[in-house]
Design a protein around this motif. Structure first.
Motif, PDB file in Angstrom:
ATOM      1  N   ASP A 266      29.841  26.490 104.597  1.00 24.66           N
ATOM      2  CA  ASP A 266      29.259  27.822 104.462  1.00 24.66           C
ATOM      3  C   ASP A 266      29.642  28.636 105.692  1.00 24.66           C
ATOM      4  O   ASP A 266      29.104  28.438 106.776  1.00 24.66           O
ATOM      5  N   PHE A 267      30.596  29.558 105.513  1.00 24.11           N
ATOM      6  CA  PHE A 267      31.058  30.412 106.607  1.00 24.11           C
ATOM      7  C   PHE A 267      30.681  31.861 106.290  1.00 24.11           C
ATOM      8  O   PHE A 267      31.336  32.513 105.471  1.00 24.11           O
ATOM      9  N   PRO A 268      29.620  32.387 106.903  1.00 24.08           N
ATOM     10  CA  PRO A 268      29.088  33.702 106.526  1.00 24.08           C
ATOM     11  C   PRO A 268      30.086  34.846 106.662  1.00 24.08           C
ATOM     12  O   PRO A 268      30.022  35.817 105.900  1.00 24.08           O
ATOM     13  N   LYS A 269      31.019  34.773 107.635  1.00 30.80           N
ATOM     14  CA  LYS A 269      31.948  35.883 107.861  1.00 30.80           C
ATOM     15  C   LYS A 269      33.229  35.773 107.032  1.00 30.80           C
ATOM     16  O   LYS A 269      34.082  36.655 107.101  1.00 30.80           O
ATOM     17  N   LEU A 270      33.363  34.705 106.267  1.00 31.08           N
ATOM     18  CA  LEU A 270      34.583  34.502 105.477  1.00 31.08           C
ATOM     19  C   LEU A 270      34.483  35.290 104.179  1.00 31.08           C
ATOM     20  O   LEU A 270      33.627  35.012 103.336  1.00 31.08           O
ATOM     21  N   THR A 271      35.352  36.280 104.011  1.00 37.75           N
ATOM     22  CA  THR A 271      35.277  37.137 102.823  1.00 37.75           C
ATOM     23  C   THR A 271      36.549  37.139 101.985  1.00 37.75           C
ATOM     24  O   THR A 271      36.573  37.706 100.903  1.00 37.75           O
TER      25      THR A 271
ATOM     26  N   GLN B 200      39.628  22.217  92.552  1.00 38.03           N
ATOM     27  CA  GLN B 200      40.056  22.564  93.901  1.00 38.03           C
ATOM     28  C   GLN B 200      40.005  24.072  94.124  1.00 38.03           C
ATOM     29  O   GLN B 200      39.481  24.554  95.148  1.00 38.03           O
ATOM     30  N   LEU B 201      40.544  24.843  93.172  1.00 40.64           N
ATOM     31  CA  LEU B 201      40.562  26.297  93.329  1.00 40.64           C
ATOM     32  C   LEU B 201      39.158  26.888  93.233  1.00 40.64           C
ATOM     33  O   LEU B 201      38.818  27.831  93.961  1.00 40.64           O
ATOM     34  N   MET B 202      38.337  26.364  92.338  1.00 37.70           N
ATOM     35  CA  MET B 202      36.972  26.859  92.232  1.00 37.70           C
ATOM     36  C   MET B 202      36.190  26.572  93.513  1.00 37.70           C
ATOM     37  O   MET B 202      35.418  27.409  94.000  1.00 37.70           O
ATOM     38  N   GLN B 203      36.406  25.392  94.086  1.00 41.43           N
ATOM     39  CA  GLN B 203      35.701  25.037  95.313  1.00 41.43           C
ATOM     40  C   GLN B 203      36.149  25.905  96.487  1.00 41.43           C
ATOM     41  O   GLN B 203      35.328  26.401  97.261  1.00 41.43           O
ATOM     42  N   VAL B 204      37.464  26.088  96.643  1.00 39.99           N
ATOM     43  CA  VAL B 204      37.938  26.884  97.774  1.00 39.99           C
ATOM     44  C   VAL B 204      37.569  28.351  97.583  1.00 39.99           C
ATOM     45  O   VAL B 204      37.267  29.058  98.553  1.00 39.99           O
ATOM     46  N   ALA B 205      37.562  28.826  96.340  1.00 45.93           N
ATOM     47  CA  ALA B 205      37.135  30.207  96.077  1.00 45.93           C
ATOM     48  C   ALA B 205      35.680  30.405  96.472  1.00 45.93           C
ATOM     49  O   ALA B 205      35.284  31.489  96.925  1.00 45.93           O
ATOM     50  N   GLY B 206      34.891  29.348  96.320  1.00 41.15           N
ATOM     51  CA  GLY B 206      33.474  29.445  96.646  1.00 41.15           C
ATOM     52  C   GLY B 206      33.172  29.606  98.116  1.00 41.15           C
ATOM     53  O   GLY B 206      32.025  29.852  98.500  1.00 41.15           O
ATOM     54  N   ARG B 207      34.182  29.473  98.991  1.00 37.57           N
ATOM     55  CA  ARG B 207      33.936  29.689 100.418  1.00 37.57           C
ATOM     56  C   ARG B 207      33.784  31.169 100.741  1.00 37.57           C
ATOM     57  O   ARG B 207      33.297  31.519 101.815  1.00 37.57           O
ATOM     58  N   ALA B 208      34.217  32.049  99.842  1.00 32.87           N
ATOM     59  CA  ALA B 208      34.230  33.490 100.133  1.00 32.87           C
ATOM     60  C   ALA B 208      32.937  34.153  99.673  1.00 32.87           C
ATOM     61  O   ALA B 208      32.420  33.870  98.591  1.00 32.87           O
ATOM     62  N   GLY B 209      32.424  35.053 100.505  1.00 30.32           N
ATOM     63  CA  GLY B 209      31.310  35.912 100.117  1.00 30.32           C
ATOM     64  C   GLY B 209      30.004  35.182  99.911  1.00 30.32           C
ATOM     65  O   GLY B 209      29.252  35.512  98.991  1.00 30.32           O
ATOM     66  N   ARG B 210      29.683  34.213 100.762  1.00 39.05           N
ATOM     67  CA  ARG B 210      28.460  33.437 100.565  1.00 39.05           C
ATOM     68  C   ARG B 210      27.244  34.085 101.233  1.00 39.05           C
ATOM     69  O   ARG B 210      26.130  33.581 101.097  1.00 39.05           O
TER      70      ARG B 210
END
Length: 677
Positions: free
Chosen positions: A494-499, A524-534
């Motif tokens: 969970d990286f808050p500034k990763l957009t 893999q793509l769904m998981q890595v996409a989930g790092r954005a905009g949390r």
């Protein structure tokens, strides 16, 4: 299960009655070993024992204490010291190991001994020092649950007996908080909890949250990064009941826990839960059996469940719990876009729209992640003059260029060489790297964005737990503007500034020969996409592709895992693939491929095969990675549309295979429910 004892060369009738230990040893043999022990009692079942074996001694585990033996007592060797430095292993542990041994066709001794920490298997263990007492972190209270989370917590009852639930939650939906609430309920009922994660690099962040929430409950971790003494100490704490929460990777599923009342498996789809050497087992599937055995609930969590788990949920074998919204009310699912690269000029594999998107984030002080699941500088080094390429001399693979330390490395067998100054074949000095890996991408991004702080995260740059914790601190502290990473960054973080997330090189898995490749790519793509905009900042995902209209990408854009899973399951049903069939793979490896294939052909022609007409045996073929570490590898698939039919066939087939004559240099194994082809 039938145990075969061995202790002499003849089979004379049994002698007079005397206590005999039936001992499991860590050997690739489907049999137990008898030793006389006049002072032994049935209370010694489950204890470790020193026994002579050949010219040396081994540590074994006492599976049973019987009066007399099928072998003459004078042929049995006396057992050594029965060890009392740890409690005897309990009956439910043996039942679990017997299941794994029977189902996965692995020797019982190998299963039992694999489950023990290394220190308990040593003849002369080193002196252990007491661990330093650590100050518990300050307690952290539980946040308010969303409506969906509250429903999920209420659905799992730790006191109602066995139940299996699949928690399907979109990335950022708060699955971890559901786990923590369920752990709290289990602890309140006086139960222990086992929480499994697929990889070590997920444990520091999760372990911190668990310890902060349950700072006085007794939390221990079990994974391969622990020092031997720490692993043994934590294992014994779980075994004695002192530790109430065990956080571990796949092997922790066998940890004996006297009050185990809840099993949670996070990212249950992850291939890391499948052991690929020794006893080839699935920790997820063993976990379901263990929960049933103990009469306790098990929760499988993922944003992209394995298709087998999804099929079980759709059929009603598992309860399905869904989290469709992100837990943070100000966070939304990222916008996913396809970047059609068919008519675009790429700079080091990066398109102009992705470059512009990274620039926009730099201007706003936000973070970007460029995802490329290929480490090293370039996949291959080649000579344009004569066609030489950097092939591994031990494997059917290319050696990857690691320019930072000027080495060529095989990522399969570990072989490495210095980068040659000229072509080894023709002497041409103009040898060039082809393709790109994370090292090359990192260097180019530093040139393209000279004022940005670029941080590469892969198994070359992060090799230990301490390095991983340092990297996480830098990312959370805003000390990196652009992340370049492999699948290490794809899940659980969970990286808050990763957009912004940009992905490169995804198309190669769309048309792979492995029929599981699309499922793995989507996850893999769904998981890595989930790092954005949390957090509050909105996220965007840009996927570079030459197939923007592919159905898999359409499902990603719509965040539609159920639709993707339905289409994939329909294809598998039509093709007769799992979960609509059940498979086992016989694999053989030898210095020559002819020997491997000849052995497999002999196994396919054994008389036991036609006796089981519900099992189909296919032709032997070379494995996809046909040569590995100087061994030529072949495989033979056995398949049935009934699991009981396959399980009835496998032990008889294995016993018949053990009787085949083969070269002393040939090795073989059976893998049940194979994950790779």
């Amino acid at each position: 299960m039938v145990f075969q004892t061995i202790s002499g060369e003849t089979t004379a009738s049994a002698g007079k009655s005397m206590p005999v230990l039936r001992v499991a040893l860590d050997l690739p043999l489907h049999r137990l070993f008898d030793y006389v022990a006049p002072q032994a009692t049935t209370a010694d079942k489950g204890r470790r024992v020193r026994v002579p074996f050949g010219r040396s001694e081994k540590i074994g585990v006492i599976v049973d204490v019987v009066e007399g033996s099928d072998w003459p007592l004078e042929q049995l060797k006396p057992a050594g010291e029965i060890l009392h430095d740890a409690p005897a292993l309990p009956p439910d542990f043996f039942a679990l190991c017997e299941f794994a041994s029977t189902y996965y066709q692995a020797p019982l001794g190998e299963v039992i001994m694999q489950a023990l920490p290394a220190g308990l298997k040593r003849i002369d263990p080193p002196t252990r020092r007491n661990a330093r007492a650590l100050r518990p972190p300050p307690a952290v209270g539980a946040p308010a649950l969303t409506a969906e989370q509250a429903v999920a917590v209420a659905a799992v009852d730790a006191t109602a007996g066995f139940s299996a639930h699949l928690l399907h939650g979109v990335t950022g939906s708060g699955k971890t908080e559901v786990y923590l609430q369920l752990i709290d309920k289990a602890l309140a009922a006086g139960r222990q909890v086992l929480l499994l994660v697929p990889e070590i690099n997920l444990t520091p962040q999760l372990e911190g949250r668990v310890r902060a929430r349950f700072n006085e409950a007794g939390v221990v971790s079990l994974h391969s990064e622990l020092a031997e003494a720490a692993r043994e100490r934590n294992w014994l704490a779980a075994f004695s009941g002192e530790a109430n929460i065990v956080l571990g990777t796949r092997l922790a599923i066998f940890t004996p826990m006297p009050r185990l009342g809840l099993i949670v498996i996070d990212e249950e789809h992850d291939p890391s839960f499948k052991q690929q050497d020794g006893m080839r087992y699935s920790a997820r599937d063993v976990g379901v059996f263990r929960a049933r055995q103990l009469g306790s609930p098990i929760l499988l969590g993922s944003a992209t469940p394995a298709l087998e788990s999804w099929a079980n949920a759709q059929s009603g074998r598992y309860g399905l719990i869904s989290l469709r919204e992100r837990a943070n009310p100000q966070a939304t699912l990222p916008l996913v876009k396809m970047l059609d690269t068919r008519r675009k000029v790429l700079k080091e594999g990066v398109s102009e729209p992705l470059i512009a998107a990274i620039n926009a984030r730099l201007e706003r002080g936000e973070q970007s992640l460029v995802f490329l699941n290929r480490r090293g500088y370039a996949p291959v080094l080649s000579c344009m003059a004569c066609g030489w390429i950097s092939r591994c001399t031990r494997c059917a693979a290319n050696m990857v260029l690691h320019l930072a330390d000027r080495r060529l490395r095989c990522h399969h067998c570990g072989c490495e060489h210095r980068v040659p100054k000229a072509c080894p074949t023709c002497g041409n000095q103009d040898i060039l790297p082809f393709g790109r890996g994370t090292q090359r991408l990192e260097g180019w991004l530093k040139e393209q964005f000279p004022s940005a702080r670029v941080l590469r995260v892969d198994r070359d740059s992060v090799k230990s737990r301490k390095q991983w914790e340092s990297v996480l601190e830098r990312i959370h502290g805003g000390e990196a503007d652009i992340l370049v990473g492999t699948q290490m960054l794809a899940k659980g973080h969970d990286f808050p500034k990763l957009t912004l997330v940009g992905t490169l090189g995804a198309d190669s898995a769309l048309f792979a020969a492995d029929w599981r490749a699309p499922e793995r790519l989507f996850a893999q793509l769904m998981q890595v996409a989930g790092r954005a905009g949390r957090a509050e900042l909105k996220g965007e995902v840009l996927i570079q592709t030459e197939y923007p209209d592919h159905p898999l990408y359409a499902a990603l854009v719509a965040h539609d895992y159920p639709g993707f899973a339905a289409s994939m399951l329909k294809e598998r049903e039509q093709a007769g693939f799992p979960p609509y069939s059940f498979q086992a793979m016989l694999r053989a490896e030898a210095p020559e491929m002819a020997d491997s294939l000849a052995f497999l052909k002999a196994a396919a022609a054994l008389p036991v095969v036609p006796e089981h007409d519900k099992v189909m045996i296919y032709d032997p073929i070379p494995m996809k990675m046909a040569r590995l570490a100087n061994l030529e590898r072949g495989q033979l698939l056995a398949e049935a549309f009934s699991r009981p039919a396959l399980q009835a066939f496998l032990p008889r087939w294995r016993e018949a295979i053990e009787g085949l004559k083969a070269s002393s240099k040939l090795r073989w194994h059976i893998e049940v429910d194979p994950a790779e082809f």
